[in-house]
Scaffold this active site. Structure first.
Site, PDB file in Angstrom:
ATOM      1  N   VAL A 100       0.855  -1.179   0.000  1.00  0.00           N
ATOM      2  CA  VAL A 100       0.000   0.000   0.000  1.00  0.00           C
ATOM      3  C   VAL A 100       0.894   1.232   0.000  1.00  0.00           C
ATOM      4  O   VAL A 100       1.809   1.343   0.824  1.00  0.00           O
ATOM      5  CB  VAL A 100      -0.930   0.028   1.226  1.00  0.00           C
ATOM      6  N   CYS A 101       0.637   2.140  -0.924  1.00  0.00           N
ATOM      7  CA  CYS A 101       1.330   3.429  -0.985  1.00  0.00           C
ATOM      8  C   CYS A 101       2.851   3.229  -0.991  1.00  0.00           C
ATOM      9  O   CYS A 101       3.389   2.518  -1.833  1.00  0.00           O
ATOM     10  CB  CYS A 101       0.871   4.311   0.183  1.00  0.00           C
ATOM     11  N   ALA A 102       3.567   3.836  -0.025  1.00  0.00           N
ATOM     12  CA  ALA A 102       5.028   3.773   0.005  1.00  0.00           C
ATOM     13  C   ALA A 102       5.549   2.406   0.420  1.00  0.00           C
ATOM     14  O   ALA A 102       6.772   2.197   0.453  1.00  0.00           O
ATOM     15  CB  ALA A 102       5.583   4.851   0.936  1.00  0.00           C
ATOM     16  N   THR A 120       2.756   3.196  -6.964  1.00  0.00           N
ATOM     17  CA  THR A 120       2.751   3.751  -5.618  1.00  0.00           C
ATOM     18  C   THR A 120       2.009   5.076  -5.697  1.00  0.00           C
ATOM     19  O   THR A 120       1.422   5.405  -6.734  1.00  0.00           O
ATOM     20  CB  THR A 120       4.189   3.934  -5.079  1.00  0.00           C
ATOM     21  N   ALA A 153      -1.714   2.335  -4.921  1.00  0.00           N
ATOM     22  CA  ALA A 153      -1.364   3.751  -4.878  1.00  0.00           C
ATOM     23  C   ALA A 153      -1.472   4.315  -3.459  1.00  0.00           C
ATOM     24  O   ALA A 153      -1.153   3.643  -2.482  1.00  0.00           O
ATOM     25  CB  ALA A 153      -2.254   4.515  -5.847  1.00  0.00           C
TER      26      ALA A 153
END
Length: 335
Positions: A100-102, A120, A153
């Site tokens: 998830v994300c970073a 990301t 993202a």
């Protein structure tokens, strides 16, 4: 299994966790565990402490699904050798690996993303590409699947990702019920853009560009040719095109098409009008024109987009087998 560590973004952890446990109310059987490098509680980015369920030594040999959240200061996270060793070790034992994300930076540092496509948060995508040349970074999609690895993202995209996992494991009905219970959108396909074209840029510096964009978004169905837009602003079409490229990186025509695609997406998703009627209402004029623009912008036709509205699943190449699809009868141990 969800990895937690100091300064992790809370919603990266709690979003997927809430989706998966909510799905259990509708027939899923997820056993979700949170593990930290030390086995101790961690303090999240917002200051809230969350507890770990297990030490590394207590993690089962087989991990079904691994969820790796992120930290905005990804350099601090990737410099933590103990954390990267934990992520790499769990990923090697997992049937399915997600971020998830970073969290994508942790997977990249552990070598999990070498030679793979990944995404990301849009703001971090250039940094991921620069730091890890062996990763094919796609900055726009909500989530990207490459084999058994799925990256997503920004923070709320973890909810979209988790719903897609529920659907993959238990079908669209269970995922839909979980989405309804949580009052979130079910249908944000993996290939969909992370953000609206109407938000890019949010504040064009030049007032003429702002006026042109406002006119297009106010009525996408109007025949917004570059000549007509420019005439309404009292400038030449050439000058408007130059301003648009400077401010948005697009031509006026490209911006018009992008807004019309978004308008058509909303109409396809929420109504029962025919594709031909939607093409006219969105400003494409004909279904064939809309089909060509959709295919170029989204990689799918309007009819395929509509058919997929009630599903979270990303588009897969023809012949690709979705791992464990339709396995509603089995227990899903997220460890």
């Amino acid at each position: 299994m969800i990895v937690a560590f100091d300064q992790v973004q809370l919603l990266d952890v709690s979003g997927p966790l809430e989706v998966l446990t909510t799905a259990n109310r509708y027939g899923a059987r997820y056993e979700v565990r949170v593990v930290s490098p030390t086995g101790l509680d961690v303090r999240t980015s917002c200051g809230m402490r969350i507890g770990a369920d297990a030490r590394v030594e207590e993690v089962p040999r087989t991990v079904d699904t691994l969820v790796v959240p992120g930290r905005r200061d990804w350099r601090r996270a990737t410099a933590d050798d103990e954390l990267i060793a934990l992520v790499g070790g769990l990923a090697a034992r997992a049937r399915r690996v997600t971020s998830v994300c970073a969290g994508a930076f942790l997977l990249a540092q552990a070598g999990v993303l070498d030679g793979r496509r990944a995404t990301t948060h849009w703001e971090l995508a250039p940094q991921l590409a620069a730091a890890y040349s062996r990763v094919a970074v796609e900055p726009d999609p909500v989530f990207v699947r490459d084999g058994h690895v799925v990256t997503s993202a920004g923070v709320t995209a973890g909810i979209d990702l988790a719903l897609a996992l529920v659907e993959e494991d238990h079908g669209a009905d269970v995922a839909r019920e979980a989405a309804r219970q949580l009052v979130v959108f079910m249908a944000r396909p993996g290939g969909q853009s992370q953000f609206s074209v109407r938000m890019t840029p949010q504040e064009p510096r030049h007032p003429l560009v702002r006026r042109a964009m406002d006119k297009v978004t106010a009525d996408p169905s109007f025949p917004h040719g570059t000549e007509g837009l420019a005439a309404g602003l009292g400038i030449s079409a050439r000058h408007l095109a130059r301003l648009f490229r400077q401010e948005t990186g697009m031509t006026p025509g490209q911006y018009v098409d992008a807004v019309r695609v978004e308008s058509a997406q909303a109409l396809l998703s929420s109504g029962t009008a025919s594709v031909e009627e939607i093409a006219r209402e969105a400003g494409f004029g004909s279904s064939e024109t809309m089909r060509r623009v959709f295919q170029h912008a989204l990689g799918v036709s309007p009819t395929v987009y509509r058919a997929r509205f009630r599903t979270t699943a990303p588009s897969l190449p023809r012949g690709t087998r979705t791992a464990d699809a339709g396995c509603a009868g089995r227990s899903d141990d997220l460890t």
